[in-house]
Design a protein around this motif. Structure first.
Motif, PDB file in Angstrom:
ATOM      1  N   GLU A  75       0.848  -1.186   0.000  1.00 39.05           N
ATOM      2  CA  GLU A  75       0.000   0.000   0.000  1.00 39.05           C
ATOM      3  C   GLU A  75       0.884   1.237   0.000  1.00 39.05           C
ATOM      4  OE1 GLU A  75      -3.793   0.174   2.115  1.00 39.05           O
ATOM      5  OE2 GLU A  75      -3.036   1.958   3.170  1.00 39.05           O
ATOM      6  N   ASP A 179      -2.947  -3.977 -12.032  1.00 42.55           N
ATOM      7  CA  ASP A 179      -4.293  -4.162 -11.471  1.00 42.55           C
ATOM      8  C   ASP A 179      -4.404  -3.499 -10.098  1.00 42.55           C
ATOM      9  OD1 ASP A 179      -6.919  -4.973 -11.446  1.00 42.55           O
ATOM     10  OD2 ASP A 179      -6.501  -6.993 -10.700  1.00 42.55           O
ATOM     11  N   LYS A 181      -5.461  -0.944  -7.015  1.00 44.04           N
ATOM     12  CA  LYS A 181      -6.734  -0.493  -6.456  1.00 44.04           C
ATOM     13  C   LYS A 181      -6.523   0.872  -5.800  1.00 44.04           C
ATOM     14  CE  LYS A 181      -8.813  -4.357  -7.544  1.00 44.04           C
ATOM     15  NZ  LYS A 181      -7.698  -4.948  -8.317  1.00 44.04           N
ATOM     16  N   VAL A 193     -13.222   1.602  -2.780  1.00 42.17           N
ATOM     17  CA  VAL A 193     -12.002   1.108  -3.417  1.00 42.17           C
ATOM     18  C   VAL A 193     -12.342   0.765  -4.859  1.00 42.17           C
ATOM     19  CG1 VAL A 193     -10.160  -0.616  -3.383  1.00 42.17           C
ATOM     20  CG2 VAL A 193     -11.145   0.212  -1.226  1.00 42.17           C
ATOM     21  N   VAL A 194     -11.653   1.392  -5.795  1.00 46.61           N
ATOM     22  CA  VAL A 194     -11.944   1.180  -7.211  1.00 46.61           C
ATOM     23  C   VAL A 194     -10.690   0.687  -7.922  1.00 46.61           C
ATOM     24  CG1 VAL A 194     -13.712   2.971  -7.170  1.00 46.61           C
ATOM     25  CG2 VAL A 194     -11.394   3.558  -7.877  1.00 46.61           C
ATOM     26  N   SER A 195     -10.885  -0.052  -8.986  1.00 50.24           N
ATOM     27  CA  SER A 195      -9.753  -0.528  -9.776  1.00 50.24           C
ATOM     28  C   SER A 195      -9.176   0.630 -10.582  1.00 50.24           C
ATOM     29  CB  SER A 195     -10.198  -1.647 -10.718  1.00 50.24           C
ATOM     30  OG  SER A 195     -11.053  -1.129 -11.724  1.00 50.24           O
ATOM     31  N   ASP A 198     -11.199   1.559 -13.589  1.00 49.05           N
ATOM     32  CA  ASP A 198     -12.422   2.315 -13.337  1.00 49.05           C
ATOM     33  C   ASP A 198     -12.135   3.734 -12.851  1.00 49.05           C
ATOM     34  OD1 ASP A 198     -14.035   0.178 -14.045  1.00 49.05           O
ATOM     35  OD2 ASP A 198     -14.116  -0.618 -12.009  1.00 49.05           O
ATOM     36  N   ARG A 223      -3.181   0.599  -3.740  1.00 51.61           N
ATOM     37  CA  ARG A 223      -2.790  -0.745  -3.328  1.00 51.61           C
ATOM     38  C   ARG A 223      -2.366  -1.574  -4.534  1.00 51.61           C
ATOM     39  NH1 ARG A 223      -8.162  -1.452   0.518  1.00 51.61           N
ATOM     40  NH2 ARG A 223      -7.444  -0.090   2.234  1.00 51.61           N
ATOM     41  N   PRO A 225      -1.675  -5.345  -5.726  1.00 49.56           N
ATOM     42  CA  PRO A 225      -1.989  -6.707  -5.272  1.00 49.56           C
ATOM     43  C   PRO A 225      -0.799  -7.649  -5.406  1.00 49.56           C
ATOM     44  CG  PRO A 225      -2.923  -6.329  -7.437  1.00 49.56           C
ATOM     45  CD  PRO A 225      -2.351  -5.007  -6.992  1.00 49.56           C
TER      46      PRO A 225
END
Length: 332
Positions: A75, A179, A181, A193-195, A198, A223, A225
């Motif tokens: 993060e 990918d 967030k 929390v959005v990708s 998006d 964030r 992943p």
């Protein structure tokens, strides 16, 4: 006569917590301005194109800084500087793609003060828009770039809808490839929390902004992943000048190989649309296959489908194809 380089007056607020910042944003709304590194903000103010009544300086919010490993990945605080991200050992070791992208932003001096959140949230660089002309993005009824005489060499190949400006961020394609967030907070709506895909929006959604951030939203963290940690990465940026310049086209790719076969991939290109454009067709072309020069070239050519160049940016089509080809070929 209009004098530039003289910043109009505003009220300055310097909150120390996210809660205080959200309260201010909720109170002032569209008349306020969020200030992070300030590299882009000050230019807007000096040109007197943006005239906020309140400037909310976020730099005193310690919780929006730092890089930490979590059980789900990493993060990064939205106020973390690009230099810190570029040189952080965990980012370099596990998410090298982001370190490379951050290292290509502007100049060392700008990276030392520029923030991740600011780079992701910056507005369009179209010179007509930034000069204060009444284009569609500024609330007018025309696009000065999309005309036979318009200067559109740096503008969009895809998804143009009245506005042909492109996303200027170098780290944005890397976020889509990883990918990532985005953690957004709002005083009334709470946290969402959005990708990365998006987070960025095109003119068909809202022509006045490049992201889904509203006036009382605050981007607090990003964030990464763990699923994409230690993948094979590639980043390349093509500009007119080596430094202190925005991309004509850039590419970010993350590929996971299993015994030489592509298990999964994410490829995104910047500088060709209002959003960093994910190249799904190229990903589908290489999935489940061993990469060789022919396959890489085929995948690169596939991304040119539906490209609609303007008068002066036809060169972006083969440039984009070549960058995607190199990304896939060199990773393999």
């Amino acid at each position: 006569m209009l004098m530039k380089d003289v910043i109009p007056g505003f009220e300055l607020y310097q909150p120390k917590t996210v809660a205080d910042a959200l309260q201010l944003l909720d109170k002032f709304g569209k008349t306020s301005w969020r200030l992070a590194g300030g590299n882009d903000s000050i230019a807007w103010f000096k040109d007197r194109v943006k005239r906020p009544k309140q400037v909310i300086d976020l730099n005193g919010i310690a919780s929006m800084k730092g890089i930490k490993e979590t059980a789900d990945g990493v993060e990064i605080g939205a106020l973390e500087t690009l230099s810190a991200i570029e040189n952080h050992p965990v980012i370099q070791a596990k998410y090298r793609l982001l370190a490379d992208a951050a290292g290509h932003v502007a100049s060392p001096q700008i990276r030392n003060s520029g923030t991740l959140g600011g780079n992701l949230s910056q507005d369009a660089r179209c010179w007509y828009y930034r000069s204060g002309l009444p284009c569609y993005r500024a609330g007018g009824n025309t696009c000065f770039s999309d005309t036979p005489e318009g200067m559109n060499r740096e503008h969009a190949l895809f998804d143009a809808n009245r506005c042909v400006a492109v996303s200027p961020s170098d780290v944005a394609p890397a976020m889509i490839a990883l990918d990532a967030k985005f953690v957004i907070q709002n005083a009334k709506k709470g946290q969402r929390v959005v990708s990365a895909e998006d987070f960025f929006i095109g003119p068909s959604v809202d022509i006045t902004r490049l992201t889904q951030m509203e006036a009382n939203d605050l981007l607090v963290a990003i964030r990464l992943p763990k699923e994409w940690a230690n993948a094979k990465f590639y980043f390349e940026k093509v500009t007119d000048r080596k430094s202190w310049d925005f991309a004509l086209v850039n590419v970010a790719a993350a590929i996971v190989l299993n015994n030489g076969v592509v298990e999964r991939s994410r490829i995104a290109v910047g500088g060709v649309a209002a959003t960093p454009k994910r190249m799904d067709v190229a990903e589908d072309t290489i999935k489940g296959k061993k990469i060789d020069a022919e396959l890489a070239s085929l995948a690169g050519q596939s991304v040119t489908r539906k490209a609609r160049p303007l008068n002066y940016n036809h060169f972006k089509v083969p440039l984009m194809a070549n960058l995607v080809t190199r990304a896939i070929r060199d990773i393999a």
